[in-house]
Write a protein that holds these residues in place. Sequence first.
Motif, PDB file in Angstrom:
ATOM      1  N   ASN A 314       3.921  32.249  18.466  1.00 55.89           N
ATOM      2  CA  ASN A 314       3.694  30.866  19.492  1.00 55.89           C
ATOM      3  C   ASN A 314       3.081  29.789  18.578  1.00 55.89           C
ATOM      4  O   ASN A 314       2.339  29.086  19.023  1.00 55.89           O
ATOM      5  CB  ASN A 314       2.690  31.400  20.305  1.00 55.89           C
ATOM      6  N   GLU A 315       3.866  29.358  17.818  1.00 57.18           N
ATOM      7  CA  GLU A 315       3.748  28.157  16.941  1.00 57.18           C
ATOM      8  C   GLU A 315       4.888  27.112  16.868  1.00 57.18           C
ATOM      9  O   GLU A 315       6.178  27.829  17.346  1.00 57.18           O
ATOM     10  CB  GLU A 315       3.378  28.691  15.583  1.00 57.18           C
ATOM     11  N   SER A 316       4.726  26.147  16.825  1.00 58.39           N
ATOM     12  CA  SER A 316       5.913  25.056  16.510  1.00 58.39           C
ATOM     13  C   SER A 316       6.587  24.691  15.366  1.00 58.39           C
ATOM     14  O   SER A 316       7.414  24.399  15.185  1.00 58.39           O
ATOM     15  CB  SER A 316       5.452  23.660  17.354  1.00 58.39           C
ATOM     16  N   LEU A 317       5.674  24.823  14.292  1.00 61.40           N
ATOM     17  CA  LEU A 317       6.072  24.464  13.058  1.00 61.40           C
ATOM     18  C   LEU A 317       5.466  25.580  11.954  1.00 61.40           C
ATOM     19  O   LEU A 317       4.395  25.735  11.667  1.00 61.40           O
ATOM     20  CB  LEU A 317       5.705  23.168  12.519  1.00 61.40           C
ATOM     21  N   LEU A 318       6.440  26.250  11.307  1.00 63.43           N
ATOM     22  CA  LEU A 318       5.991  27.091  10.328  1.00 63.43           C
ATOM     23  C   LEU A 318       6.790  26.850   8.902  1.00 63.43           C
ATOM     24  O   LEU A 318       7.805  26.234   8.858  1.00 63.43           O
ATOM     25  CB  LEU A 318       6.662  28.675  10.641  1.00 63.43           C
ATOM     26  N   ILE A 319       6.072  27.398   7.955  1.00 60.80           N
ATOM     27  CA  ILE A 319       6.298  26.825   6.391  1.00 60.80           C
ATOM     28  C   ILE A 319       6.150  27.870   5.538  1.00 60.80           C
ATOM     29  O   ILE A 319       5.289  28.949   5.944  1.00 60.80           O
ATOM     30  CB  ILE A 319       5.431  25.439   5.766  1.00 60.80           C
ATOM     31  N   SER A 320       7.120  28.097   4.696  1.00 61.65           N
ATOM     32  CA  SER A 320       6.951  29.059   3.673  1.00 61.65           C
ATOM     33  C   SER A 320       5.856  28.644   2.493  1.00 61.65           C
ATOM     34  O   SER A 320       5.622  27.626   2.386  1.00 61.65           O
ATOM     35  CB  SER A 320       8.152  29.328   3.044  1.00 61.65           C
ATOM     36  N   GLU A 321       5.100  29.800   1.840  1.00 65.98           N
ATOM     37  CA  GLU A 321       4.110  29.418   1.016  1.00 65.98           C
ATOM     38  C   GLU A 321       4.952  28.956  -0.245  1.00 65.98           C
ATOM     39  O   GLU A 321       4.099  27.881  -0.756  1.00 65.98           O
ATOM     40  CB  GLU A 321       3.481  30.657   0.539  1.00 65.98           C
ATOM     41  N   GLU A 322       5.988  29.167  -0.481  1.00 70.73           N
ATOM     42  CA  GLU A 322       6.715  28.512  -1.773  1.00 70.73           C
ATOM     43  C   GLU A 322       6.751  26.887  -1.578  1.00 70.73           C
ATOM     44  O   GLU A 322       6.591  26.254  -2.513  1.00 70.73           O
ATOM     45  CB  GLU A 322       8.175  29.168  -1.735  1.00 70.73           C
ATOM     46  N   LEU A 323       7.025  26.491  -0.428  1.00 70.02           N
ATOM     47  CA  LEU A 323       7.135  25.240  -0.212  1.00 70.02           C
ATOM     48  C   LEU A 323       5.677  24.355  -0.003  1.00 70.02           C
ATOM     49  O   LEU A 323       5.410  23.393  -0.601  1.00 70.02           O
ATOM     50  CB  LEU A 323       7.792  24.707   1.053  1.00 70.02           C
ATOM     51  N   LEU A 324       4.881  25.129   0.588  1.00 69.38           N
ATOM     52  CA  LEU A 324       3.500  24.788   1.119  1.00 69.38           C
ATOM     53  C   LEU A 324       2.648  24.414  -0.493  1.00 69.38           C
ATOM     54  O   LEU A 324       2.010  23.569  -0.464  1.00 69.38           O
ATOM     55  CB  LEU A 324       2.718  25.715   1.836  1.00 69.38           C
ATOM     56  N   VAL A 325       3.007  25.186  -1.334  1.00 72.64           N
ATOM     57  CA  VAL A 325       1.938  25.113  -2.475  1.00 72.64           C
ATOM     58  C   VAL A 325       2.443  23.869  -3.273  1.00 72.64           C
ATOM     59  O   VAL A 325       1.646  22.978  -4.016  1.00 72.64           O
ATOM     60  CB  VAL A 325       2.229  26.199  -3.603  1.00 72.64           C
ATOM     61  N   ASN A 326       3.683  23.183  -3.087  1.00 75.67           N
ATOM     62  CA  ASN A 326       4.121  22.042  -3.617  1.00 75.67           C
ATOM     63  C   ASN A 326       3.767  20.523  -2.703  1.00 75.67           C
ATOM     64  O   ASN A 326       3.773  19.350  -3.150  1.00 75.67           O
ATOM     65  CB  ASN A 326       5.610  21.938  -3.745  1.00 75.67           C
ATOM     66  N   LEU A 327       3.164  20.956  -1.526  1.00 71.64           N
ATOM     67  CA  LEU A 327       2.865  19.899  -0.763  1.00 71.64           C
ATOM     68  C   LEU A 327       1.318  19.663  -0.667  1.00 71.64           C
ATOM     69  O   LEU A 327       0.541  20.800  -0.872  1.00 71.64           O
ATOM     70  CB  LEU A 327       3.239  20.068   0.847  1.00 71.64           C
ATOM     71  N   LYS A 328       0.939  18.432  -0.561  1.00 68.11           N
ATOM     72  CA  LYS A 328      -0.323  18.160  -0.940  1.00 68.11           C
ATOM     73  C   LYS A 328      -1.052  17.524   0.717  1.00 68.11           C
ATOM     74  O   LYS A 328      -0.887  16.547   0.928  1.00 68.11           O
ATOM     75  CB  LYS A 328      -0.879  17.203  -1.933  1.00 68.11           C
ATOM     76  N   LEU A 329      -1.280  18.713   1.263  1.00 67.49           N
ATOM     77  CA  LEU A 329      -1.742  18.263   2.792  1.00 67.49           C
ATOM     78  C   LEU A 329      -2.852  17.220   2.877  1.00 67.49           C
ATOM     79  O   LEU A 329      -3.725  17.534   2.184  1.00 67.49           O
ATOM     80  CB  LEU A 329      -1.737  19.482   3.760  1.00 67.49           C
ATOM     81  N   SER A 330      -2.544  16.333   3.812  1.00 67.87           N
ATOM     82  CA  SER A 330      -3.481  15.235   3.862  1.00 67.87           C
ATOM     83  C   SER A 330      -4.629  15.860   5.004  1.00 67.87           C
ATOM     84  O   SER A 330      -4.402  16.995   5.620  1.00 67.87           O
ATOM     85  CB  SER A 330      -3.108  13.973   4.298  1.00 67.87           C
ATOM     86  N   SER A 331      -5.675  15.046   5.419  1.00 71.30           N
ATOM     87  CA  SER A 331      -6.538  15.556   6.304  1.00 71.30           C
ATOM     88  C   SER A 331      -6.107  15.474   7.688  1.00 71.30           C
ATOM     89  O   SER A 331      -6.526  16.076   8.555  1.00 71.30           O
ATOM     90  CB  SER A 331      -7.950  14.739   5.887  1.00 71.30           C
ATOM     91  N   LYS A 332      -4.867  14.998   7.844  1.00 76.45           N
ATOM     92  CA  LYS A 332      -4.097  14.909   9.022  1.00 76.45           C
ATOM     93  C   LYS A 332      -3.698  16.384   9.385  1.00 76.45           C
ATOM     94  O   LYS A 332      -3.236  16.506  10.866  1.00 76.45           O
ATOM     95  CB  LYS A 332      -3.108  13.794   9.141  1.00 76.45           C
ATOM     96  N   PHE A 333      -3.465  17.048   8.458  1.00 70.82           N
ATOM     97  CA  PHE A 333      -2.765  18.319   8.903  1.00 70.82           C
ATOM     98  C   PHE A 333      -3.557  19.560   8.265  1.00 70.82           C
ATOM     99  O   PHE A 333      -4.448  19.335   7.228  1.00 70.82           O
ATOM    100  CB  PHE A 333      -1.329  18.443   8.210  1.00 70.82           C
ATOM    101  N   LYS A 334      -3.496  20.678   9.004  1.00 74.65           N
ATOM    102  CA  LYS A 334      -4.116  21.712   8.311  1.00 74.65           C
ATOM    103  C   LYS A 334      -3.037  23.015   8.345  1.00 74.65           C
ATOM    104  O   LYS A 334      -2.278  23.124   9.389  1.00 74.65           O
ATOM    105  CB  LYS A 334      -5.473  22.090   8.984  1.00 74.65           C
ATOM    106  N   SER A 335      -3.287  23.919   7.292  1.00 72.32           N
ATOM    107  CA  SER A 335      -2.320  25.096   7.264  1.00 72.32           C
ATOM    108  C   SER A 335      -3.343  26.495   7.583  1.00 72.32           C
ATOM    109  O   SER A 335      -4.096  26.556   7.228  1.00 72.32           O
ATOM    110  CB  SER A 335      -1.836  25.257   5.850  1.00 72.32           C
ATOM    111  N   ILE A 336      -2.454  27.152   8.499  1.00 74.60           N
ATOM    112  CA  ILE A 336      -3.169  28.278   9.044  1.00 74.60           C
ATOM    113  C   ILE A 336      -2.351  29.380   8.322  1.00 74.60           C
ATOM    114  O   ILE A 336      -1.214  29.551   8.937  1.00 74.60           O
ATOM    115  CB  ILE A 336      -3.114  28.259  10.536  1.00 74.60           C
TER     116      ILE A 336
END
Length: 359
Positions: A314-336
């Motif tokens: 029941n989520e709108s946007l899912l991402i793989s760990e492989e991609l997430l580790v290369n992204l530096k999420l700003s304070s505007k976003f959070k990963s669950i």
Amino acid sequence: MKFALKQFFKLLLYSILFWSFAFCSFILIRYYGRNHEKVTTVELNEVTTASEYLIFGLILGLMVGIVYAIVEFLFDKFLSKVLHLGLILLFKSIIYLIFLIFSLTLIAYLAESYIKVDFPNQRGWWITNKIFWVVTLYFIICSLIFSFIRLTNDKFGRGVIFNMIIGRYRKPREVERILMFIDLKSSTTIAESLGHLKYSQFIQDCFYYLNRIVSKYDAEIYQYVGDEAVLTWRLEKGLKQLNCIHLFFEYERRLKRNSKYFTKKYGVIPEFKAGLHSGKIIITEVGTIKKELAYHGDVINTTSRIQEQCNDYNESLLISEELLVNLKLSSKFKSIPLGEELLEGKTETLKLFAIHKTS
């Protein structure tokens, strides 16, 4: 607004460069062929050089480039969705014809003053003047070339058509890409309630707003499959300023902003879900009839499976760990973290994360 201005000035620059080159080329051809034509001189001036003639090519190219960029931008931005193609071509033709009459008349006056050549510029001179219609035909041909370049860049991505011409993708090439599969939520229910024709119009309207932001976030649309779109980024462009994340939430925001339009016309507000993943894929040309670029590789199947998991979580946007580790999420976003998932057709589990916008 800032992005729209950036788009306009980029189009303006390319337009001025293209038309300056086009009309300078035309002037040179006319200059070296002048001995075969009847040219009346006001005052014989044997020292007139090609460079002096080229000044008028640059002036004409500058004028046409500015007007062409303004007209194309306004029609693409504000009228492409309102008017059908026939009316757009008609209005553009009238505008360009009027402008060519004005600009060539002005050039004729300047030419008489500076290079002492008697060009026709009396009222209505253009109706029977062969040179005017030659220039008009030349303008149409160059306009078609410029439009073709823009269309191919929109369809394949910037520079891809050139790579296809030189045969770069004739043999399969391995590249690293970020992929996003974005799909309409509750598509079956919506299709049944709207019917096939209205549902098709609904999808068309939805993807219209997606198309408006694709270039803003340096994405390329690989293909549309029914109510699903597949977007790609070169790795560095997708990671830059979190483009691959921002695009989804910008698209979501635009759909919500136009919710009244969708409610009034279709009785439903569209919502989309998406899966993001990255890795190496193969790009190659396929087919001889309707030739196109095809993407092959396990990354494509995996991204599609990630997007399918949106319903389960029941989520709108899912991402793989492989991609997430290369992204530096700003304070505007959070990963669950959602734990490890054994995707359909896979033998190894994949860690998935949901991305939420915090502000």
